[in-house]
Write an enzyme that holds these catalytic residues in place. Structure first.
Site, PDB file in Angstrom:
ATOM      1  N   ARG A 151      47.725   0.932 -13.851  1.00 42.78           N
ATOM      2  CA  ARG A 151      47.351  -0.084 -12.853  1.00 42.78           C
ATOM      3  C   ARG A 151      47.496  -1.451 -13.496  1.00 42.78           C
ATOM      4  O   ARG A 151      46.834  -1.740 -14.496  1.00 42.78           O
ATOM      5  CB  ARG A 151      45.911   0.122 -12.389  1.00 42.78           C
ATOM      6  CG  ARG A 151      45.430  -0.958 -11.400  1.00 42.78           C
ATOM      7  CD  ARG A 151      44.014  -0.685 -10.912  1.00 42.78           C
ATOM      8  NE  ARG A 151      43.022  -0.726 -11.947  1.00 42.78           N
ATOM      9  CZ  ARG A 151      41.997  -1.596 -12.004  1.00 42.78           C
ATOM     10  NH1 ARG A 151      41.863  -2.491 -11.062  1.00 42.78           N
ATOM     11  NH2 ARG A 151      41.118  -1.543 -12.985  1.00 42.78           N
ATOM     12  N   ASP A 166      29.487  -8.588  -7.872  1.00 44.10           N
ATOM     13  CA  ASP A 166      30.147  -8.721  -9.165  1.00 44.10           C
ATOM     14  C   ASP A 166      29.626 -10.004  -9.801  1.00 44.10           C
ATOM     15  O   ASP A 166      29.946 -11.097  -9.344  1.00 44.10           O
ATOM     16  CB  ASP A 166      31.663  -8.775  -8.980  1.00 44.10           C
ATOM     17  CG  ASP A 166      32.386  -8.718 -10.316  1.00 44.10           C
ATOM     18  OD1 ASP A 166      31.712  -8.666 -11.366  1.00 44.10           O
ATOM     19  OD2 ASP A 166      33.627  -8.724 -10.309  1.00 44.10           O
ATOM     20  N   ASN A 226      46.003  -5.556  -7.570  1.00 40.51           N
ATOM     21  CA  ASN A 226      46.183  -4.303  -8.306  1.00 40.51           C
ATOM     22  C   ASN A 226      47.470  -3.621  -7.853  1.00 40.51           C
ATOM     23  O   ASN A 226      47.730  -3.518  -6.651  1.00 40.51           O
ATOM     24  CB  ASN A 226      44.998  -3.362  -8.052  1.00 40.51           C
ATOM     25  CG  ASN A 226      43.709  -3.924  -8.600  1.00 40.51           C
ATOM     26  OD1 ASN A 226      43.551  -4.095  -9.800  1.00 40.51           O
ATOM     27  ND2 ASN A 226      42.770  -4.250  -7.711  1.00 40.51           N
ATOM     28  N   THR A 276      43.778  -5.488  -3.064  1.00 37.24           N
ATOM     29  CA  THR A 276      43.229  -6.769  -3.494  1.00 37.24           C
ATOM     30  C   THR A 276      41.726  -6.653  -3.748  1.00 37.24           C
ATOM     31  O   THR A 276      41.058  -5.769  -3.212  1.00 37.24           O
ATOM     32  CB  THR A 276      43.455  -7.857  -2.428  1.00 37.24           C
ATOM     33  OG1 THR A 276      42.807  -7.468  -1.210  1.00 37.24           O
ATOM     34  CG2 THR A 276      44.937  -8.058  -2.155  1.00 37.24           C
ATOM     35  N   GLU A 277      41.228  -7.552  -4.590  1.00 34.19           N
ATOM     36  CA  GLU A 277      39.789  -7.690  -4.812  1.00 34.19           C
ATOM     37  C   GLU A 277      39.451  -9.172  -4.603  1.00 34.19           C
ATOM     38  O   GLU A 277      40.069 -10.028  -5.238  1.00 34.19           O
ATOM     39  CB  GLU A 277      39.408  -7.309  -6.241  1.00 34.19           C
ATOM     40  CG  GLU A 277      39.848  -5.926  -6.681  1.00 34.19           C
ATOM     41  CD  GLU A 277      39.710  -5.784  -8.201  1.00 34.19           C
ATOM     42  OE1 GLU A 277      38.766  -6.342  -8.775  1.00 34.19           O
ATOM     43  OE2 GLU A 277      40.584  -5.140  -8.794  1.00 34.19           O
ATOM     44  N   GLU A 295      31.644  -9.119  -3.464  1.00 39.58           N
ATOM     45  CA  GLU A 295      33.076  -8.830  -3.640  1.00 39.58           C
ATOM     46  C   GLU A 295      33.499  -7.708  -2.704  1.00 39.58           C
ATOM     47  O   GLU A 295      32.769  -6.731  -2.503  1.00 39.58           O
ATOM     48  CB  GLU A 295      33.373  -8.443  -5.081  1.00 39.58           C
ATOM     49  CG  GLU A 295      34.838  -8.080  -5.331  1.00 39.58           C
ATOM     50  CD  GLU A 295      35.230  -8.125  -6.803  1.00 39.58           C
ATOM     51  OE1 GLU A 295      34.462  -8.712  -7.594  1.00 39.58           O
ATOM     52  OE2 GLU A 295      36.298  -7.581  -7.143  1.00 39.58           O
ATOM     53  N   TYR A 345      30.485  -4.887  -3.125  1.00 34.03           N
ATOM     54  CA  TYR A 345      29.494  -4.864  -4.186  1.00 34.03           C
ATOM     55  C   TYR A 345      29.212  -6.272  -4.705  1.00 34.03           C
ATOM     56  O   TYR A 345      29.860  -7.238  -4.284  1.00 34.03           O
ATOM     57  CB  TYR A 345      29.950  -3.955  -5.330  1.00 34.03           C
ATOM     58  CG  TYR A 345      31.271  -4.298  -5.967  1.00 34.03           C
ATOM     59  CD1 TYR A 345      32.470  -4.148  -5.274  1.00 34.03           C
ATOM     60  CD2 TYR A 345      31.338  -4.759  -7.279  1.00 34.03           C
ATOM     61  CE1 TYR A 345      33.680  -4.446  -5.864  1.00 34.03           C
ATOM     62  CE2 TYR A 345      32.549  -5.057  -7.887  1.00 34.03           C
ATOM     63  CZ  TYR A 345      33.718  -4.898  -7.163  1.00 34.03           C
ATOM     64  OH  TYR A 345      34.918  -5.201  -7.754  1.00 34.03           O
ATOM     65  N   GLU A 353      36.434 -12.024  -4.629  1.00 37.38           N
ATOM     66  CA  GLU A 353      35.074 -12.508  -4.859  1.00 37.38           C
ATOM     67  C   GLU A 353      34.876 -13.738  -3.972  1.00 37.38           C
ATOM     68  O   GLU A 353      35.702 -14.656  -3.982  1.00 37.38           O
ATOM     69  CB  GLU A 353      34.879 -12.886  -6.324  1.00 37.38           C
ATOM     70  CG  GLU A 353      35.040 -11.720  -7.290  1.00 37.38           C
ATOM     71  CD  GLU A 353      34.981 -12.168  -8.736  1.00 37.38           C
ATOM     72  OE1 GLU A 353      34.343 -13.199  -9.018  1.00 37.38           O
ATOM     73  OE2 GLU A 353      35.599 -11.497  -9.581  1.00 37.38           O
TER      74      GLU A 353
END
Length: 502
Positions: free
Chosen positions: A232, A94, A151, A9-10, A99, A92, A12
């Site tokens: 992906r 974003d 993802n 997972t990502e 994120e 990082y 934000e």
């Protein structure tokens, strides 16, 4: 894919400084991410060498000269700051958001643990950065939206058009159990009301490469971070979830349906039947309709001329996934746990649909698995207690925001933990804040960061760059190839040697 599907997972996050409400969000994000860096790892940079944000899964590449600047995430000007997390994750900035991109895992339950570890790490960093307020949501109700991405690694041999066709049906209808609920209708909350999904109003196209404008249901960014045989699938349509069950189902059901596509020899007729029966006439319109249908009764127009509601379509997808797994005897495996949870939550939704508002307010077990329902109950009780005539009262939006606050041990979901079905072990989450998952290459990445941080100069998902000295004392650069996501796992380094730190 016998070892499981690589997924992650990502997230934000939204951010604010209670002492300075007008502070620049990008400045706050930089403060938080810098605070997340461990001193021993702070010198390590992110390796953008394998990034390719303009490669399109439909074939071809978007010329960089015509790409919107927000799409060129690998451009030097877009690289604000990156932190290598000790568990193999990436932290990082974003755009204007801090994120957390989780380390790679092999099933939805492990991915949940990694996601929750990220929440805790980001909350710790927010506190260290001067008591910043951290929120896990997707919208500000004033026109801005940010992502909670998924993802999935899958077989590239499956035609992308088939992937897009089946996933469109799934992503539009899965909102009924993955939605985290939102006060306000329309990107700028133009109308008062409550809807199932945070993201739905901000998705305005069927398919596309972009992620920050004209957002599509199917994102076509083709950047596998793995070998040439893999793709992906990058999913941007989902909500950020505070409850465990929606997150596990979001990942687990998508995993099962991708498996259906990959077992093409056995399931071709099954997939074709699903596409023939349930392809939506106007997916974008249907996405908005499902999100605003709290009663779960509105029919969706189908491409074949018929109509069906989201719950009916999800039951058909569950049946197809279950049939594909028939005869596979793996007691206790993640797939079976996902199927059972999927079945349970569809029964929950059938109960929600059959009840009136009073009955929905009294549903305890169902609300522990359906995030939007639990949030709606809190809001509706407040609305009745304070005699609010409609959903335009700002106290409702304030409670919606309070739900998203990430403050472990004190935030609203934590205080309601007795009402929520928990699927992640707290001790596992604590370990996951420091150690990478053992079943993927993330374990090796994490081990290198622990064992020889001074030698690590750069990391990415698919490689680690080490610098040291050669036999004659000369500078020497070595690259650890991690292009196989299921290689360099803990079991593949059983003797626990000094792996690559020589």
């Amino acid at each position: 894919m016998n070892a499981g599907r690589v997924m992650g997972t990502e997230t934000e996050y939204a951010i604010a400084d209670p002492q300075d409400p007008g502070a620049d969000p990008r400045t706050l994000a930089l403060r938080l991410v810098r605070a997340a860096a461990q001193p021993a790892l702070a010198h390590i940079r992110w390796d953008y060498g394998s990034e390719d944000p303009v490669n399109d899964a439909r074939g071809g590449r978007l010329p960089r000269s015509v790409a919107a600047p927000s799409m060129l995430t690998d451009a030097p000007g877009a690289r604000l700051i990156d932190v290598a997390a000790p568990n193999g994750a990436r932290i990082y900035v974003d755009h204007a958001h801090p994120e957390y991109a989780s380390a790679e895992t092999v099933d939805a339950f492990d991915a949940l643990v990694q996601d929750r570890a990220g929440d805790r790490m980001m909350a710790q960093a927010a506190e260290k950065a001067g008591g910043l307020a951290l929120y896990k949501n997707n919208v500000d109700g004033k026109g801005a939206a940010w992502g909670s991405h998924e993802n999935y690694l899958m077989d590239r041999a499956v035609p992308f058009a088939r992937v897009a066709a089946l996933m469109t049906i799934h992503f539009v209808t899965r909102q009924i159990y993955t939605g985290s609920g939102r006060v306000g209708l329309g990107p700028r909350s133009e109308e008062a009301g409550f809807q199932l999904s945070q993201r739905a109003d901000y998705l305005t196209s069927r398919i596309g490469l972009q992620t920050t404008f004209g957002r599509p249901i199917i994102n076509t960014r083709d950047e596998s971070h793995a070998g040439p045989g893999s793709r992906r699938l990058h999913v941007i349509v989902g909500d950020a979830n505070r409850l465990d069950a929606p997150l596990v189902l979001k990942l687990g059901t998508t995993d099962l349906l991708l498996g259906l596509l990959e077992s093409e020899d056995d399931s071709t007729s099954q997939v074709d039947e699903l596409l023939d029966r349930w392809t939506l006439d106007d997916p974008v319109s249907a996405l908005h309709t499902v999100s605003r249908d709290v009663a779960l009764t509105k029919p969706l127009a189908l491409a074949n001329g018929g109509f069906a509601d989201a719950l009916t379509i999800q039951k058909a997808l569950l049946d197809a996934a279950r049939q594909a797994r028939r005869g596979i005897d793996r007691p206790g495996c993640a797939d079976d746990r996902v199927l059972n949870l999927w079945d349970q939550v569809l029964a929950d939704l059938a109960a929600v649909r059959s009840g009136d508002e009073e009955a929905r307010l009294a549903m305890h077990d169902q609300a522990g698995r359906l995030e939007w329902l639990l949030k709606w109950q809190l809001l509706e009780r407040l609305r009745r207690r304070r005699a609010m005539p409609d959903w335009s009262d700002p106290r409702l939006a304030a409670l919606d925001l309070a739900w998203a606050r990430v403050d472990p041990g004190r935030d609203l979901p934590w205080r309601l933990q007795g009402s929520i079905q928990r699927l992640a072990d707290p001790d596992q989450i604590t370990r996951a804040m420091d150690q990478g998952p053992e079943q993927t290459r993330a374990w090796c990445r994490s081990q290198l960061l622990h064992r020889c941080p001074d030698a690590v100069k750069a990391v990415s998902w698919s490689r680690v760059i080490l610098e040291g000295q050669g036999p004659e004392g000369e500078p020497q650069t070595r690259i650890v190839d991690l292009s196989d996501p299921l290689g360099h796992t803990r079991s593949s380094c059983r003797d626990d040697r000094d792996i690559y730190c020589r």
